[in-house]
Scaffold this active site. Structure first.
Site, PDB file in Angstrom:
ATOM      1  N   TYR A 174      -1.715  -0.176  10.636  1.00  0.00           N
ATOM      2  CA  TYR A 174      -1.848  -0.553   9.224  1.00  0.00           C
ATOM      3  C   TYR A 174      -0.596  -0.156   8.452  1.00  0.00           C
ATOM      4  CZ  TYR A 174      -3.590  -0.829   4.443  1.00  0.00           C
ATOM      5  OH  TYR A 174      -3.749  -1.141   3.110  1.00  0.00           O
ATOM      6  N   SER A 227       0.838  -1.200   0.000  1.00  0.00           N
ATOM      7  CA  SER A 227       0.000   0.000   0.000  1.00  0.00           C
ATOM      8  C   SER A 227       0.868   1.242   0.000  1.00  0.00           C
ATOM      9  CB  SER A 227      -0.902   0.016   1.237  1.00  0.00           C
ATOM     10  OG  SER A 227      -1.575   1.255   1.367  1.00  0.00           O
TER      11      SER A 227
END
Length: 311
Positions: free
Chosen positions: A174, A146
């Protein structure tokens, strides 16, 4: 930047994958299911590795135009015992392992083995699965990462507090897990190169794609933000899966990182993209690998260790 006159790369440009086998984790929706559909339409035998086999079977029934075969197998990346069972039952060559499954911005929680859920699922689960399956893999390992690894909350791995105990933030957790994905790819490729293995470790990111991930954000504010961005800017899952398919099938150097070519890498056709300096740090990658082996009890395959040393 891509040439605007050149054809935009898409799933219709996949090579013929007849006779090849792929495993896709988190394959029952979103990016995972889009990846399954494209690979199966290109002729591959695709194994949907999913936490809930009933949902996986339902997802498989939605795939149309497949020239390859589909199979559903249970896999819970938040449970090392489940990962070991999946790997122990594997037989035969595995051409492509697509480490796609992931969780994002969750409330503080833990895996069955006591790891922070995002780090445990997104990184440690795929770390263990990859190493256990590596003796069977013949071509690629692609790990979905990501652009969040570049955010201020993701500047380093919290080696002294990987579970972020007492300082937990959904966004920081995350980001740490996605930074770990890129460092894992870097160190995996180093070891494969030293072992003179033909297998390549690749990474990809989908840009901003509309999937179920945003619906599981920890707070109402994050969920509302996600829905707004999805509505205004997101590309669909089919487009979001293209960087993964690009990394899985195109002739790219090991440890390549593919993402959308648009401004800010939010959307667009797949191309090679840059990563942060932290995600390019070989010492952090080695340290993370060693810690991951200690935490999971899973190591680089012994048959490859003859030449893949830490020296």
């Amino acid at each position: 930047m891509s040439n605007p006159q050149a054809p935009r790369w898409n799933a219709t440009r996949l090579p013929d994958l007849t006779g090849r086998t792929a495993v896709v984790t988190g394959a029952n929706s979103g990016l995972g299911l889009a990846t399954v559909e494209a690979l199966a339409r290109a002729g591959a035998r695709v194994v949907l590795a999913v936490r809930d086999p009933r949902r996986g079977e339902a997802a498989a029934r939605t795939v149309t135009g497949a020239h390859g075969t589909l199979e559903v197998r249970p896999l819970d990346l938040a449970d090392l015992a489940s990962i070991r069972r999946f790997a122990a039952e594997w037989q035969g060559d595995l051409d492509l392992l697509i480490n796609n499954a992931g969780v994002m911005n969750l409330p503080e929680s833990a895996t069955k083995d006591g790891f922070e859920m995002q780090f445990g699922t997104n990184h440690l689960g795929h770390f263990a699965l990859t190493n256990l399956l590596l003796p069977y893999i013949t071509d690629r390992v692609v790990t979905v990462c990501s652009a969040a690894h570049k955010t201020p909350a993701s500047t380093h791995i919290h080696f002294d507090n990987l579970n972020l105990t007492g300082e937990y933030s959904p966004i920081a957790a995350y980001g740490q897990s996605k930074l770990a994905n890129l460092l894992f790819t870097l160190e995996l490729q180093r070891r494969l190169t030293q072992a003179q293995s033909p297998v390549r470790a690749q990474a990809s990111h989908p840009g901003w794609s509309s999937t179920n991930l945003q619906n599981n954000n920890a707070t109402w504010a994050l969920r509302a933000f996600g829905k707004t961005i999805n509505r205004l800017f997101a590309q669909d899952a089919d487009a979001g899966a293209l960087p993964t398919l690009f990394a899985a099938t195109q002739d790219l150097p090991g440890a390549s990182y593919a993402g959308p070519d648009g401004r800010g890498e939010w959307r667009g056709s797949p191309t090679l993209v840059g990563r942060s300096a932290r995600a390019s740090d070989p010492e952090a990658a080695r340290r993370l690998w060693n810690v991951s082996e200690e935490l999971t009890g899973v190591t680089f395959p012994k048959r490859l260790l003859v030449t893949a040393t830490d020296a």
